[in-house]
Design an enzyme around this catalytic site. Structure first.
Site, PDB file in Angstrom:
ATOM      1  CE  LYS A  70       4.023  -4.172   4.218  1.00 25.03           C
ATOM      2  NZ  LYS A  70       3.721  -2.730   4.419  1.00 25.03           N
ATOM      3  CE  LYS A  94      -1.806  -3.660  -4.760  1.00 24.73           C
ATOM      4  NZ  LYS A  94      -1.568  -2.229  -4.439  1.00 24.73           N
ATOM      5  CE  LYS A 106      -3.858   1.785   0.041  1.00 23.21           C
ATOM      6  NZ  LYS A 106      -3.002   0.957  -0.761  1.00 23.21           N
ATOM      7  CB  THR A 190       5.259   1.274  -7.179  1.00 22.92           C
ATOM      8  OG1 THR A 190       5.266   1.086  -5.765  1.00 22.92           O
ATOM      9  CG2 THR A 190       3.845   1.153  -7.697  1.00 22.92           C
ATOM     10  CG  ASN A 221       7.118   6.254  -5.950  1.00 24.17           C
ATOM     11  OD1 ASN A 221       6.777   5.144  -6.344  1.00 24.17           O
ATOM     12  ND2 ASN A 221       8.287   6.475  -5.400  1.00 24.17           N
ATOM     13  CB  SER A 350       6.575  -3.326   1.614  1.00 20.49           C
ATOM     14  OG  SER A 350       6.407  -1.938   1.455  1.00 20.49           O
TER      15      SER A 350
HETATM   16  N1  GLU Z   1       0.592   1.651  -1.001  1.00 23.02           N
HETATM   17  C1  GLU Z   1       1.225   0.662  -1.813  1.00 23.02           C
HETATM   18  C2  GLU Z   1       0.173  -0.185  -2.510  1.00 23.02           C
HETATM   19  O1  GLU Z   1      -0.932   0.242  -2.727  1.00 23.02           O
HETATM   20  C3  GLU Z   1       2.272  -0.146  -1.057  1.00 23.02           C
HETATM   21  C4  GLU Z   1       1.778  -0.915   0.136  1.00 23.02           C
HETATM   22  C5  GLU Z   1       2.866  -1.557   0.978  1.00 23.02           C
HETATM   23  O2  GLU Z   1       4.027  -1.462   0.645  1.00 23.02           O
HETATM   24  O3  GLU Z   1       2.491  -2.154   1.993  1.00 23.02           O
HETATM   25  O4  GLU Z   1       0.433  -1.278  -2.925  1.00 23.02           O
END
Ligand code: GLU
Length: 418
Positions: A70, A94, A106, A190, A221, A350
């Site tokens: 994810k 995370k 990622k 976030t 954001n 998410s």
């Molecule tokens: N890009 C965001 C992060 O770094 C969200 C990732 C997501 O929602 O999967 O946490």
């Protein structure tokens, strides 16, 4: 920005630092320091004038012990293999920090999206989605927005995937528009965890956040919404910046009005309510109570960390502090709420979006925010408990001990195959 610090090495150092406090097999820890696989591909895309351009693109799948990979997809000229690997690893820890059933991934494209038209960006995104198609899926790997991507790009990825697969599978990607299966509260999520963790940190330190002053580096954001929600708690946001510069007012800016100014003009610079402009470095070393780095990796190195005057840092960006900066700040008793908790609101909502997609049942915004509050405050408590019981030098190492242990427990119980 400190270019010479490799973010992937920073991630590995953070894992090693935490492993010292765990009774874990060395081989298993090594396994948690490397991605399982990385896709590196070249996208060839036709531009509006008929010419062909190529773009480097990546997707790193770091670890899937706790669930599907994810994490977001970023569009930025600085995207490279080491960065994507690091960002995918940070996603593992995370997701484990807030205890949601995901591993980490990622992706990114090396591109400055401001130089391309909307139709070019759509073709670039759909070409990338076609490359990603064999990897992604709601039970396999689930992309989301990151730097310079949002609902528009996620909707294109969903549509490309569903068309090619001849199915409906909204949970293949999160951060979609509400019309396409997105979740209420996802855009703010976030910034919301940034604000919740700032509140929790002040409570932990027995201080009153409504008396705090705040500086925010990066007004996208996470930064702009985090600033607004911290301001709603009564704090004064006195300085904010973006890549064009910083604005400052000792009596407090109006976080919403600055955002409106940026939406209208493209930058926070020139906001009329500010008393003066600052450089990026002046903003990061400003004498404030809370500093929120909300831009990119390596914003603060060890030298700069010596001059940071804030008492608390809330990492809205991923990887904004180098490991050496962390050491300096810990010695100087500056409390850092690490990225893997402070900005975890995004991936947490998410997860709620994915749950709603799978159940074909939408939640109210109130329910989203209540569940988010619960997961983030539980993670904060787990972090401070580990900090006190394990005696780690800082919150980051404490949070990593919790997250790594959760990944190890999942891996140990399922065993290695074959
Ligand atoms: N890009 C965001 C992060 O770094 C969200 C990732 C997501 O929602 O999967 O946490």
């Amino acid at each position: 920005m400190v270019d010479e610090v490799n973010p992937f090495e920073s991630l590995q150092e953070q894992i090693d630092d935490a492993a010292e406090y765990l009774d874990a097999d060395e081989g298993m820890i090594d396994r948690l320091k490397q991605p399982e696989r990385v896709l590196e591909t070249t996208l060839s895309v036709e531009m509006d004038d008929g010419s062909i351009e190529t773009f480097r693109a990546y997707r790193s799948e770091f670890n899937g012990d706790r669930g599907p990979y994810k994490g977001g997809i970023r569009y930025h000229p600085g995207v490279n293999r080491a960065e994507v690997k690091a960002l995918s690893g940070w996603m593992v820890y995370k997701c484990a920090a807030v205890d949601i059933p995901y591993g980490g991934g990622k992706g990114g494209i090396e591109i400055d999206p401001s130089e391309y038209s909307e139709s070019e960006l759509e073709r670039i995104t759909r070409t990338f989605a076609t490359e990603l198609r064999p990897l992604i899926g709601e039970d396999k790997d689930i992309p989301a927005p990151d730097v310079n991507t949002g609902q528009r790009e996620m909707d294109w990825i969903k549509d490309t995937y569903e068309t090619l697969e001849d199915t409906t599978e909204p949970g293949v990607v999160t951060g979609k528009s509400l019309d396409n299966g997105g979740s209420k509260g996802r855009v703010e999520a976030t910034g919301r965890s940034v604000s919740i963790t700032a509140r929790e940190a002040f409570e932990y330190l027995d201080r009153d956040i409504s008396e705090a002053t705040v500086a925010v580096q990066g007004y996208g954001n996470a930064g702009s919404i985090g600033a607004r929600l911290i301001e709603d708690q009564g704090a004064d946001v006195v300085a904010v910046s973006d890549s064009s510069g910083a604005v400052y007012d000792p009596d407090g800016l109006d976080a919403r009005a600055v955002k409106e100014h940026k939406s209208e003009t493209g930058s926070v610079v020139g906001y009329e309510g500010a008393s003066r402009q600052l450089t990026n470095e002046e903003l990061l070393t400003l004498d404030v109570d809370i500093l929120v780095p909300a831009a990119l990796e390596n914003a603060i190195d060890a030298d700069l960390a010596e001059d940071v005057s804030a008492d608390v840092i809330i990492e809205a960006a991923n990887g904004p502090l180098t490991p050496d900066a962390d050491d300096v700040l810990a010695d100087r008793d500056v409390y850092v709420v690490p990225d893997i908790l402070a900005n975890a609101g995004g991936v947490t909502v998410s997860y709620f979006e994915w749950v709603q997609n799978r159940q074909r049942f939408g939640w109210t915004e109130q329910r989203v925010n209540e569940e988010l509050e619960r997961l983030v405050t539980d993670a904060f408590d787990a972090m401070t408990t580990a900090y006190e019981e394990r005696g780690t030098p800082n919150f980051r190492t404490a949070m990593y001990t919790v997250s790594i242990q959760r990944v190890l427990d999942a891996a140990e119980k399922s065993g290695l195959f074959p």
